[in-house]
Design a protein around this motif. Structure first.
Motif, PDB file in Angstrom:
ATOM      1  N   ALA A 145       0.837  -1.206   0.000  1.00  0.00           N
ATOM      2  CA  ALA A 145       0.000   0.000   0.000  1.00  0.00           C
ATOM      3  C   ALA A 145       0.868   1.250   0.000  1.00  0.00           C
ATOM      4  O   ALA A 145       0.573   2.236  -0.699  1.00  0.00           O
ATOM      5  CB  ALA A 145      -0.924   0.002   1.215  1.00  0.00           C
ATOM      6  N   ALA A 146       1.957   1.234   0.778  1.00  0.00           N
ATOM      7  CA  ALA A 146       2.858   2.390   0.816  1.00  0.00           C
ATOM      8  C   ALA A 146       3.536   2.600  -0.530  1.00  0.00           C
ATOM      9  O   ALA A 146       3.692   3.739  -0.998  1.00  0.00           O
ATOM     10  CB  ALA A 146       3.900   2.199   1.920  1.00  0.00           C
ATOM     11  N   VAL A 147       3.946   1.503  -1.163  1.00  0.00           N
ATOM     12  CA  VAL A 147       4.599   1.606  -2.470  1.00  0.00           C
ATOM     13  C   VAL A 147       3.627   2.177  -3.506  1.00  0.00           C
ATOM     14  O   VAL A 147       4.006   2.983  -4.359  1.00  0.00           O
ATOM     15  CB  VAL A 147       5.138   0.228  -2.908  1.00  0.00           C
ATOM     16  N   ALA A 148       2.362   1.776  -3.410  1.00  0.00           N
ATOM     17  CA  ALA A 148       1.350   2.298  -4.341  1.00  0.00           C
ATOM     18  C   ALA A 148       1.194   3.809  -4.207  1.00  0.00           C
ATOM     19  O   ALA A 148       0.786   4.483  -5.152  1.00  0.00           O
ATOM     20  CB  ALA A 148       0.019   1.600  -4.102  1.00  0.00           C
ATOM     21  N   GLN A 149       1.540   4.326  -3.018  1.00  0.00           N
ATOM     22  CA  GLN A 149       1.453   5.762  -2.772  1.00  0.00           C
ATOM     23  C   GLN A 149       2.790   6.462  -3.019  1.00  0.00           C
ATOM     24  O   GLN A 149       2.940   7.636  -2.699  1.00  0.00           O
ATOM     25  CB  GLN A 149       0.978   6.018  -1.345  1.00  0.00           C
ATOM     26  N   GLY A 150       3.758   5.730  -3.555  1.00  0.00           N
ATOM     27  CA  GLY A 150       5.021   6.346  -3.939  1.00  0.00           C
ATOM     28  C   GLY A 150       6.194   6.072  -3.028  1.00  0.00           C
ATOM     29  O   GLY A 150       7.296   6.588  -3.272  1.00  0.00           O
ATOM     30  N   ALA A 151       6.020   5.282  -1.960  1.00  0.00           N
ATOM     31  CA  ALA A 151       7.140   4.988  -1.059  1.00  0.00           C
ATOM     32  C   ALA A 151       8.166   4.109  -1.776  1.00  0.00           C
ATOM     33  O   ALA A 151       7.798   3.125  -2.418  1.00  0.00           O
ATOM     34  CB  ALA A 151       6.637   4.288   0.198  1.00  0.00           C
ATOM     35  N   PRO A 152       9.458   4.446  -1.677  1.00  0.00           N
ATOM     36  CA  PRO A 152      10.488   3.709  -2.419  1.00  0.00           C
ATOM     37  C   PRO A 152      11.015   2.502  -1.635  1.00  0.00           C
ATOM     38  O   PRO A 152      12.186   2.434  -1.274  1.00  0.00           O
ATOM     39  CB  PRO A 152      11.583   4.769  -2.595  1.00  0.00           C
ATOM     40  N   PHE A 153      10.150   1.514  -1.362  1.00  0.00           N
ATOM     41  CA  PHE A 153      10.502   0.382  -0.513  1.00  0.00           C
ATOM     42  C   PHE A 153      10.808  -0.868  -1.315  1.00  0.00           C
ATOM     43  O   PHE A 153      10.299  -1.089  -2.413  1.00  0.00           O
ATOM     44  CB  PHE A 153       9.348   0.017   0.430  1.00  0.00           C
ATOM     45  N   LYS A 154      11.570  -1.731  -0.667  1.00  0.00           N
ATOM     46  CA  LYS A 154      11.687  -3.135  -1.050  1.00  0.00           C
ATOM     47  C   LYS A 154      11.496  -3.971   0.221  1.00  0.00           C
ATOM     48  O   LYS A 154      11.900  -3.562   1.313  1.00  0.00           O
ATOM     49  CB  LYS A 154      13.067  -3.450  -1.636  1.00  0.00           C
ATOM     50  N   ILE A 155      10.888  -5.130   0.054  1.00  0.00           N
ATOM     51  CA  ILE A 155      10.861  -6.121   1.137  1.00  0.00           C
ATOM     52  C   ILE A 155      12.139  -6.934   1.004  1.00  0.00           C
ATOM     53  O   ILE A 155      12.379  -7.565  -0.030  1.00  0.00           O
ATOM     54  CB  ILE A 155       9.626  -7.029   1.030  1.00  0.00           C
ATOM     55  N   ILE A 156      12.971  -6.906   2.042  1.00  0.00           N
ATOM     56  CA  ILE A 156      14.291  -7.535   1.954  1.00  0.00           C
ATOM     57  C   ILE A 156      14.421  -8.765   2.844  1.00  0.00           C
ATOM     58  O   ILE A 156      15.466  -9.411   2.865  1.00  0.00           O
ATOM     59  CB  ILE A 156      15.390  -6.518   2.306  1.00  0.00           C
ATOM     60  N   GLY A 157      13.366  -9.095   3.587  1.00  0.00           N
ATOM     61  CA  GLY A 157      13.371 -10.282   4.431  1.00  0.00           C
ATOM     62  C   GLY A 157      11.984 -10.494   4.997  1.00  0.00           C
ATOM     63  O   GLY A 157      11.182  -9.564   5.065  1.00  0.00           O
ATOM     64  N   VAL A 158      11.703 -11.726   5.393  1.00  0.00           N
ATOM     65  CA  VAL A 158      10.377 -12.084   5.907  1.00  0.00           C
ATOM     66  C   VAL A 158      10.552 -12.879   7.198  1.00  0.00           C
ATOM     67  O   VAL A 158      11.047 -14.012   7.169  1.00  0.00           O
ATOM     68  CB  VAL A 158       9.582 -12.906   4.872  1.00  0.00           C
ATOM     69  N   ALA A 159      10.158 -12.290   8.323  1.00  0.00           N
ATOM     70  CA  ALA A 159      10.286 -12.987   9.603  1.00  0.00           C
ATOM     71  C   ALA A 159       9.199 -14.041   9.772  1.00  0.00           C
ATOM     72  O   ALA A 159       9.471 -15.168  10.171  1.00  0.00           O
ATOM     73  CB  ALA A 159      10.247 -11.995  10.760  1.00  0.00           C
ATOM     74  N   MET A 160       7.944 -13.681   9.481  1.00  0.00           N
ATOM     75  CA  MET A 160       6.844 -14.641   9.591  1.00  0.00           C
ATOM     76  C   MET A 160       6.497 -15.152   8.202  1.00  0.00           C
ATOM     77  O   MET A 160       5.859 -14.471   7.410  1.00  0.00           O
ATOM     78  CB  MET A 160       5.619 -13.998  10.253  1.00  0.00           C
ATOM     79  N   LYS A 161       6.916 -16.375   7.924  1.00  0.00           N
ATOM     80  CA  LYS A 161       6.623 -16.969   6.622  1.00  0.00           C
ATOM     81  C   LYS A 161       5.137 -17.278   6.487  1.00  0.00           C
ATOM     82  O   LYS A 161       4.585 -17.244   5.392  1.00  0.00           O
ATOM     83  CB  LYS A 161       7.448 -18.237   6.448  1.00  0.00           C
ATOM     84  N   LYS A 162       4.498 -17.620   7.615  1.00  0.00           N
ATOM     85  CA  LYS A 162       3.057 -17.852   7.636  1.00  0.00           C
ATOM     86  C   LYS A 162       2.374 -16.663   8.290  1.00  0.00           C
ATOM     87  O   LYS A 162       2.765 -16.241   9.382  1.00  0.00           O
ATOM     88  CB  LYS A 162       2.715 -19.128   8.411  1.00  0.00           C
ATOM     89  N   ASN A 163       1.357 -16.134   7.627  1.00  0.00           N
ATOM     90  CA  ASN A 163       0.615 -15.021   8.207  1.00  0.00           C
ATOM     91  C   ASN A 163      -0.065 -15.471   9.496  1.00  0.00           C
ATOM     92  O   ASN A 163      -0.641 -16.566   9.558  1.00  0.00           O
ATOM     93  CB  ASN A 163      -0.423 -14.529   7.201  1.00  0.00           C
ATOM     94  N   PRO A 164      -0.045 -14.654  10.555  1.00  0.00           N
ATOM     95  CA  PRO A 164      -0.609 -15.062  11.843  1.00  0.00           C
ATOM     96  C   PRO A 164      -2.127 -14.944  11.946  1.00  0.00           C
ATOM     97  O   PRO A 164      -2.700 -15.349  12.970  1.00  0.00           O
ATOM     98  CB  PRO A 164       0.071 -14.120  12.837  1.00  0.00           C
ATOM     99  N   PHE A 165      -2.812 -14.407  10.931  1.00  0.00           N
ATOM    100  CA  PHE A 165      -4.266 -14.327  10.997  1.00  0.00           C
ATOM    101  C   PHE A 165      -4.869 -15.721  11.157  1.00  0.00           C
ATOM    102  O   PHE A 165      -4.458 -16.673  10.488  1.00  0.00           O
ATOM    103  CB  PHE A 165      -4.844 -13.679   9.745  1.00  0.00           C
ATOM    104  N   ALA A 166      -5.847 -15.817  12.066  1.00  0.00           N
ATOM    105  CA  ALA A 166      -6.467 -17.106  12.353  1.00  0.00           C
ATOM    106  C   ALA A 166      -7.933 -16.917  12.701  1.00  0.00           C
ATOM    107  O   ALA A 166      -8.384 -15.812  12.997  1.00  0.00           O
ATOM    108  CB  ALA A 166      -5.738 -17.791  13.515  1.00  0.00           C
ATOM    109  N   ILE A 167      -8.673 -18.006  12.649  1.00  0.00           N
ATOM    110  CA  ILE A 167     -10.044 -18.053  13.148  1.00  0.00           C
ATOM    111  C   ILE A 167     -10.022 -18.872  14.421  1.00  0.00           C
ATOM    112  O   ILE A 167      -9.642 -20.055  14.403  1.00  0.00           O
ATOM    113  CB  ILE A 167     -11.009 -18.690  12.132  1.00  0.00           C
ATOM    114  N   ALA A 168     -10.384 -18.249  15.532  1.00  0.00           N
ATOM    115  CA  ALA A 168     -10.411 -18.934  16.824  1.00  0.00           C
ATOM    116  C   ALA A 168     -11.845 -19.295  17.177  1.00  0.00           C
ATOM    117  O   ALA A 168     -12.761 -18.481  17.010  1.00  0.00           O
ATOM    118  CB  ALA A 168      -9.804 -18.051  17.911  1.00  0.00           C
ATOM    119  N   SER A 169     -12.037 -20.508  17.671  1.00  0.00           N
ATOM    120  CA  SER A 169     -13.366 -20.976  18.073  1.00  0.00           C
ATOM    121  C   SER A 169     -13.220 -21.868  19.298  1.00  0.00           C
ATOM    122  O   SER A 169     -12.102 -22.120  19.768  1.00  0.00           O
ATOM    123  CB  SER A 169     -14.038 -21.742  16.926  1.00  0.00           C
TER     124      SER A 169
END
Length: 330
Positions: A100-124
């Motif tokens: 989203a930031a890049v779409a607004q012109g931010a000059p970023f690169k993603i250079i590493g990923v700490a969480m390979k799996k997204n932490p979003f979950a459904i808890a029941s």
């Protein structure tokens, strides 16, 4: 995992023959002055960033000639602005925020990923569990309305009609589920399920990443300028992260102790932090030698592009730059 020598090339070059001469005289030399840099965290201090705390405590960055400040984030402290402004060399963001930031012109690169799996979950709860996306049909899900695109993406990825799910706006709390106001919650796997466990309440956690929701989380971002002109510092900071998180993986309880010792006034509960630390491990580490901490693959990037498109983020694979990690693990 690759290990790295304490005496880096930078320190060797900066001290050179003077080190050898003083060492022969039995005197410990003073190394060249460190470079001050900052790592912008994505949230308040907690065990979520314990690998970084270990890197600082054990001097992994100092050995690379860096004096790293760990700047906390929070609800009113977004990651991206200080990185753009140069107040932080690297920030810990997420692929959806970075895109989203890049779409607004931010000059970023993603250079590493700490969480390979997204932490979003459904808890029941076990009495009425949600174990697969199909189980959501006919259920009441408690969540922030702002996260509706996340649920929509999960449904699209699994051919589920979102109209068959009742969305109930709730605060970010386990109480609506425990009290029976909803059947499940959209949350992070490392917080509300942990909060329930601390109260002795069993829960069922369906990790959305296991059902196609691929959005890299706790991603390291840097500006194009930093990558081009401060590359040695960026690589040194990443290398310290790799070393710190390797120590975290080896002993999450010890990592929790480091966190509590560094931030005794943060109001952190020791048992909650220990459990969160344990639950982070499968999100961050694969155990595969060819997919170590921080690494990302072409396949994972392709999966991210698919999910990000469902979230309305149109980006290309150029957002990711693996070359700095290749230097770290080289």
């Amino acid at each position: 995992m690759t290990s790295f020598p304490a005496l880096t090339r930078r320190r060797l070059l900066s001290t050179g023959a003077a080190t050898i001469g003083l060492g022969a005289a039995g005197i410990t030399p003073a190394f060249a002055q460190s470079t001050d840099v900052a790592l912008q965290l994505s949230w308040l201090h907690s065990v979520q960033f314990a690998g970084s705390y270990i890197a600082k405590q054990r001097g992994f960055w100092r050995d690379a000639g860096l004096n790293v400040s760990l700047n906390p984030g929070g609800p009113n402290a977004p990651v991206e602005p200080p990185v753009v402004a140069g107040r932080a060399l690297i920030g810990i963001s997420a692929a959806d925020y970075a895109s989203a930031a890049v779409a607004q012109g931010a000059p970023f690169k993603i250079i590493g990923v700490a969480m390979k799996k997204n932490p979003f979950a459904i808890a029941s709860l076990p009495a009425n569990p949600v174990r697969t996306p199909g189980d959501l049909l006919g259920k009441r899900i408690g969540m922030a309305i702002a996260n509706t695109p996340v649920l929509q993406a999960l449904c699209a990825l699994n051919d589920i009609d979102i109209n068959g799910i009742e969305i109930v706006p709730t605060q970010y709390d386990a109480a609506p589920l425990v009290n029976g106001q909803v059947d499940c919650l959209l949350c992070w796997a490392t917080d509300l399920p942990v909060a329930m466990a601390m109260q002795g309440i069993d829960s069922v956690t369906m990790l959305m990443a296991d059902h196609g929701y691929a959005v890299h989380s706790q991603t390291y971002i840097a500006t194009l300028d930093s990558i081009a002109n401060r590359r040695a510092d960026v690589v040194g900071l990443l290398r310290g992260e790799v070393q710190g998180w390797a120590a975290y993986e080896a002993d999450t309880d010890a990592a929790t102790d480091v966190t509590l010792a560094m931030f005794p006034d943060a109001g952190l509960d020791v048992e909650t932090q220990r459990e969160q630390a344990r639950r982070q491990v499968p999100l961050m580490f694969t155990g595969a030698a060819d997919n170590p901490f921080g690494w990302f693959t072409d396949d994972s990037v392709a999966a991210n592009l698919q999910t990000l498109a469902l979230l309305g983020r149109e980006v290309s694979a150029d957002l990711w730059d693996r070359s700095l990690l290749e230097e770290v693990y080289g």
